[in-house]
Enzyme design. Structure first.
Site, PDB file in Angstrom:
ATOM      1  N   THR A 143       0.582  -1.026  -0.167  1.00 58.10           N
ATOM      2  CA  THR A 143      -0.176  -0.187  -0.278  1.00 58.10           C
ATOM      3  C   THR A 143       0.164   1.334  -0.019  1.00 58.10           C
ATOM      4  O   THR A 143       1.859   1.694   0.693  1.00 58.10           O
ATOM      5  CB  THR A 143      -1.157   0.037   1.893  1.00 58.10           C
ATOM      6  OG1 THR A 143      -1.704  -1.212   1.309  1.00 58.10           O
ATOM      7  CG2 THR A 143      -1.799   1.333   1.172  1.00 58.10           C
TER       8      THR A 143
ATOM      9  N   GLY B 107       2.214  -3.270   8.187  1.00 55.47           N
ATOM     10  CA  GLY B 107       2.663  -3.255   9.623  1.00 55.47           C
ATOM     11  C   GLY B 107       4.412  -3.395   9.659  1.00 55.47           C
ATOM     12  O   GLY B 107       4.726  -4.634   8.811  1.00 55.47           O
TER      13      GLY B 107
ATOM     14  N   GLU C 285      -7.695  -6.086   3.260  1.00 52.63           N
ATOM     15  CA  GLU C 285      -7.773  -7.490   1.967  1.00 52.63           C
ATOM     16  C   GLU C 285      -9.338  -7.393   1.590  1.00 52.63           C
ATOM     17  O   GLU C 285      -9.555  -7.862   1.451  1.00 52.63           O
ATOM     18  CB  GLU C 285      -7.694  -8.896   3.073  1.00 52.63           C
ATOM     19  CG  GLU C 285      -6.264  -8.941   3.581  1.00 52.63           C
ATOM     20  CD  GLU C 285      -5.658  -9.025   2.360  1.00 52.63           C
ATOM     21  OE1 GLU C 285      -5.454  -9.863   1.756  1.00 52.63           O
ATOM     22  OE2 GLU C 285      -4.219  -9.073   2.927  1.00 52.63           O
TER      23      GLU C 285
END
Lengths: 743, 743
Positions: A175, A220, A474
């Site tokens: 992303t 993350g 997702e």
């Protein structure tokens, strides 16, 4: 069975909870065993949980979670993880793994042998740590699978041992600040530089962030924890051709001292609504050079001259990452059952303990248990039922994906495009519906706790905030229905064209249930512009009992999906006569959501029903006896009635129901709630969540709610900073001026 | 008009936002003036806001809000408040107040003259401080009104000047740990002790917390800020008779040094989902003695011998606090319009700036503005419309309450039980519906921002968390419908009994709209057990245009309430034949919610419609011109269609609509969204929220979203603790062991 998590028996149980437990019509422990897959698994799980609860290091304690600044929480989460690895090493966990991932090439397994995270016991331990998201676990969940899927054998042999030994801690960096799910729009570039043009020997890649919107954002552990990132970037080959999105392994930090490498800037993205243990990060790459072979080269490669070559083409190339994506969705679906069950456990136990409002029917001067109010029942019992439904569906979908994966690995030809499309539609529809339902449900549980539900010590605030991401990651829940409908519309075409061979194949899939109702509908082609009328309807003479007949309810849900789906097909057709395909598609988005939701509801009810039937047939070899199957069947009926009531306009629209049925439906709903009410606390206890995991003053097993709330209040640092007569900084710096000084 | 909040013009505006603003079909500024009540008010408000934004002390800055621990935030909130008082004193605010509360006895006004908080300008300033809840403001909002309402003249003369000068900072201490809205169950005692039995001269009260569940819990500022509490306790008189709940003024802390007084323990209740600036507190009283005259004695008194005497009886006694309660609810309703509008402003501006997904209809390689997706429009535009509807209704309810209050003060007999019951039903229904709708709407706005909506810097997380309490305080939203229905059922009785005189009176009230449809329904008494069928229905030949006819839509909403209400009445009747009254009532709770929601929807749509009609009639003297009224009328139509679609099963149930109408309804909905789409950004701009107040990286006026997000990320302390190559405590304490040490 002894419970090692509580070495000494609990001293007192709140009398209301004790009374609830004394009159249960079934055995919660039997359900616990069923959920764990057998009594011995329950015992093993409890023992593992007790390691965490009773660990002498004290690092796993949750006592001060709610008072910590997020910097402290992140630091503590890392400490928990390292301690967990220590415990596992000491206990030999992972030293003798069977790989849990059948898709993993045999050659790769040797490289991760001894990897503790490959052991299912590791996940039990992670859960036991009160569902605190521990940053490095993403290394195994997102990063290592990517290497396994996209890297060639030589690359795997090189990198996987480093992953196993934690020399390499990786994150998955897709992303970007300006780009989410539309990966075609990603801007980060990986430009090939030949040796002859100044590159390193054999050529190298220049990883670069050309704009602010191209900065990686959200991954993350990218911020502080990871020292490597699998970066998704546009490949510009030696001929300056843009070859689209590929994966590149980019070192971020020194493995010696964790300092950032030249050209790399990373940082944490700042406070989020939840998940604040995790260092979701941003990264900017300023012409960072990496070796040519740091491109993942299983499916495409670039040689030393910068020549690009696709190695696998089409479906075969895409399938593995496609399956991985669906598995992640399936895990999200399945894990929703636990999050929702935790919220229900807290809210239902508290609603049994909390009393409010006098009973005017008798004079005993006791207030009502809040759980006796119809509204509270309507808010909580269907959520409890849904948590079990999602459990059954989650298991079913995971099993089915595992089967498909095994077949693919074995080279079977049975896994056709139709089969893959079907499971894609199933996981997309369920992910979208179940996670929205769960997120809303957790928040409803919080609201159902009234004022005290606002307290962080209720446990519901963090539970909700941590869960919420499931709606967006997702595949955003509002976008996924389009993917569901794309697949289902193909079935509509086959029905319309009467393609018998194709329909035979479809009959074996999750969407097979749509064939028969669709065929009937297509035969009696309806009037254009009016909603499709169901070929199944409740009889006008229906009674209350019809609404307690689960198989009839399921048929209604079946026909509902078929009608709503056909409406989308017809609406698309007629819109396309007037507008562009994209505009027509856009105008149908809302109808697609409805049809996708209907598909998900049917699958959830069907899997719940089939799962119970399966256990019934097993007879004594099932952990579930007749009483347990009976109470779970009540849950199924309740859920079907509840969704029928919640989505009533769908059923009225397709004329499966008419107005006169509504009072019968609602009466049936009240009746089932009355039946299920005495089992509510037991169905929560059956989940066997430890108090340590629930982290809730309101949801404690012993129901001793009020001292727990006061204890949590007293521990707030705001109170501790002011032992001296209760006066704190706020008085010294400000209030004194107002009260004494006279501003 | 110049805007003192932005002394220099903004440098650049995001081109997408600029384009939206260039093509607006109306003037946002005209609507701003309307909302402020005239251009000069807008100017004044902006000037006041600029004081806060540009205050040289810097204490009002919100830059580090999101990174502070709550102890710091509380301390900072107190500093803000004191600075605010300084600013007001310097500017002479409050020195020449007209009291805003007409219920205040003239004699009391002199005691609070010079009270800055009595000035409406003070509220403008409080809002300008970015809606940070500042603890001491509760002193004026909850504590002082209680003295004004419940204390006698001598008590007011004694205490109000202390309140005005901040010698006394008070809180309102009602809720207990074990007892919320059922105040009859409160346990704290105030026991009279005569002088002859060891009390102080003239007797005194012993305030005591007999159990853990009796500890006061939740009152704002009770924990750290307040030095006095108005404690609600059971009065035990000199004859040991329990006289029920009364109010007592209890000193908590020394006014010299703020230390806790003997027998008093208070503290903050710990972290909450929101509102963490505020020291909501707990308090335990261990036989705390207070003078006899610290009991609030306007409506009842106890003499030196402990003899209890009611001074006012019945309705007259209850009305003032009843009116106060309704006013608080009305303020909660009205303030919802701003909270929702802020959320819409953030989400809509961001949706105009954010681009995602390629337009396949043309090849320009630009992604779509997210706001062009139908789903995004369906999620956001009705919320925007509702924010305006709630504004109109909020104003209407506040005005009506003010009128009733003035009439009561003037001793008018026109304010009958019916009138008071009606406004009670109105405020209860609207509070329940509008705050649930707003809370859900703010969260939907957050979700509609996708991934970045999870960032606290979006501004939506805190906006949502702070707002959420509105659903629970002052009557839980799930309990209030019962109060609405109790009132409305009386109207049903009058219609059934054909009581012409009573109905004449009802015709003047908010529920007057129900009389005609109820009369028709009662005439054609329907079949028992089937849902009431509406006497108004859309014609079977209805076209798309019928659904754009707002007056016809309103009629449908009118009949919907009547039918659902009559269903409740009949369901209650038939349940009572089989169960106890309490059980019958309980079984009807879900139907009551539906009927109450229908009442609220109708009132909101009616007030919006009437409000626009009123402005239209004013002609040129209205701030709103034809263009502004046109765009707001589109909002009204959209909202009516949206609620019809959302609550479709109600309309199908009562057969006001049939299946064939559904496509027409949905087509009309898409059509109105298309019309309103170009006005969306302008309708947000019209609210004139400063960036300072919005505190949002996503909702900035200039649309310069991405640098703002990165800036917020970089400022996180987690990044700051690790300037040295980006390595932080987490590495030093834990990760090093994993990577270098090899755990």
């Amino acid at each position: 069975m002894s419970d090692p998590r509580h070495p000494t028996p609990l001293k007192t149980i709140n009398p209301d909870l004790a009374a609830e437990r004394a009159s249960l019509p079934f055995s919660p422990l039997a359900i616990t065993h069923f959920l764990d897959g057998g009594a011995s698994n329950t015992e093993r799980r409890r023992r593992l949980e007790s390691w965490i609860i009773r660990d002498p290091s004290g690092v796993f304690s949750n006592e001060d979670n709610n008072y910590m600044h997020r910097t402290e929480r992140h630091t503590r989460a890392l400490a928990k993880f390292v301690r967990l690895v220590e415990l596992c090493r000491a206990a030999g966990i992972g030293s003798n793994n069977e790989s849990t991932n059948a898709n993993t090439p045999k050659s790769a397994i040797q490289h991760i042998e001894g990897e503790i995270i490959a052991s299912p016991e590791f996940y039990t331990l992670i859960s036991a740590i009160s569902d605190d998201p521990l940053p490095p676990s993403l290394h195994w969940v997102m990063f290592v699978p990517n290497i396994l899927t996209l890297c060639d054998a030589e690359q795997q042999a090189h990198w996987l041992p480093l992953c196993r030994d934690w020399k390499m801690i990786g994150c998955y960096a897709q992303t970007e600040l300006g780009h989410g799910s539309n990966i075609r729009a990603l801007e980060t570039t990986a430009t090939f530089l030949k040796e002859s043009e100044g590159g390193a020997p054999g050529g190298e890649w220049i990883i670069h962030s050309p704009t602010l919107t191209s900065w990686k954002f959200w991954p993350g552990t990218l911020g502080k924890t990871a020292n490597y990132a699998m970066v998704i970037a546009r490949l510009i080959d030696g001929e300056k051709m843009d070859r689209g999105i590929h994966n590149f392994l980019v070192p971020l930090r020194s493995t010696k001292d964790h300092t950032l490498l030249p050209g790399v800037e990373t940082g944490d993205i700042g406070p989020k609504i939840g998940y604040n243990n995790m260092d979701n990060g941003y990264a900017r790459f300023d012409s960072v050079k990496i070796p040519r072979r740091n491109m993942a080269m299983r499916f495409a490669r670039v040689d030393e001259e910068g020549r690009y070559e696709r190695l696998w083409v089409g479906r075969r190339r895409l399938l593995p990452s496609y399956i991985t994506m669906m598995q992640v969705r399936a895990y999200i679906i399945h894990s929703s059952n636990e999050a929702l069950a935790m919220a229900c456990t807290i809210a239902i136990r508290y609603s049994a303990v909390r009393r409010q409002g006098y009973n005017t029917d008798n004079d005993d001067n006791n207030e009502f248990q809040v759980l006796d109010y119809r509204q509270q029942q309507y808010r909580l019992l269907p959520l409890l039922a849904a948590s079990y439904a999602i459990y059954f569906t989650g298991r079913h979908v995971l099993d089915r994906l595992k089967y498909i994966e095994n077949q693919l690995v074995a080279g079977a030809t049975t896994i056709t495009k139709t089969v893959v499309g079907d499971i894609h539609a199933t996981t997309s529809a369920l992910k979208s519906f179940a996670t929205t339902f769960t997120a809303d449900g957790i928040e409803d549980c919080r609201k159902a706790c009234g004022g005290h539900g606002f307290l962080v010590c209720s446990g519901l605030v963090e539970l909700s905030n941590t869960y919420l991401q499931s709606c967006t990651v997702e595949g955003d829940n509002h976008m996924l229905p389009q993917q569901v409908i794309k697949v289902l519309l193909k079935l509509v075409e086959k029905v319309q064209s009467g393609d018998v061979d194709a329909l035979k194949e479809y009959a074996q899939t999750d969407m097979g249930y749509l064939i028969e109702p669709l065929q009937k509908l297509v035969e009696n082609a309806s009037v254009s512009g009016t909603p499709t009328k169901s070929s199944f309807a409740f009889p006008s003479s229906a009674t209350h009992d019809h609404f307690l007949d689960t198989s009839m309810l399921l048929v209604a849900f079946q026909h509902r999906t078929a009608c709503l789906l056909l409406d989308v097909a017809m609406q698309l057709q007629s819109s396309m006569e007037m507008s562009s395909p994209q505009q027509a598609w856009n105008d149908c988005l809302l109808s697609m959501s409805r049809a996708s939701r209907a598909h998900a509801c049917y699958l959830l009810l069907r899997d719940f029903s089939n799962g119970l039937e399966h256990e019934r047939k097993k007879g004594p070899s099932s952990c579930l006896g007749d009483n347990e199957i009976a109470v779970l069947s009540q849950c199924l009926t309740l859920l079907a009635l509840y969704w029928m009531d919640q989505h009533l306009s769908d059923f009225l629209q397709i004329q499966c129901l008419d107005s006169s049925h509504i009072p019968l439906l609602r009466k049936a709903l009240l009746g089932v709630m009355t039946k299920l009410r005495p089992s509510a606390v037991g169905l929560c206890d059956a989940r066997d969540f430890s108090d340590f995991r629930l982290k809730s003053a309101l949801g404690r097993y012993d129901g001793d709610v009020y001292p727990a709330i006061i204890n949590a209040a007293r521990n707030d640092p705001l109170n501790k900073e002011s032992q001296n007569g209760g006066v704190g900084l706020g008085y010294d710096e400000s209030l004194r001026k107002l009260i004494v000084g006279g501003v």
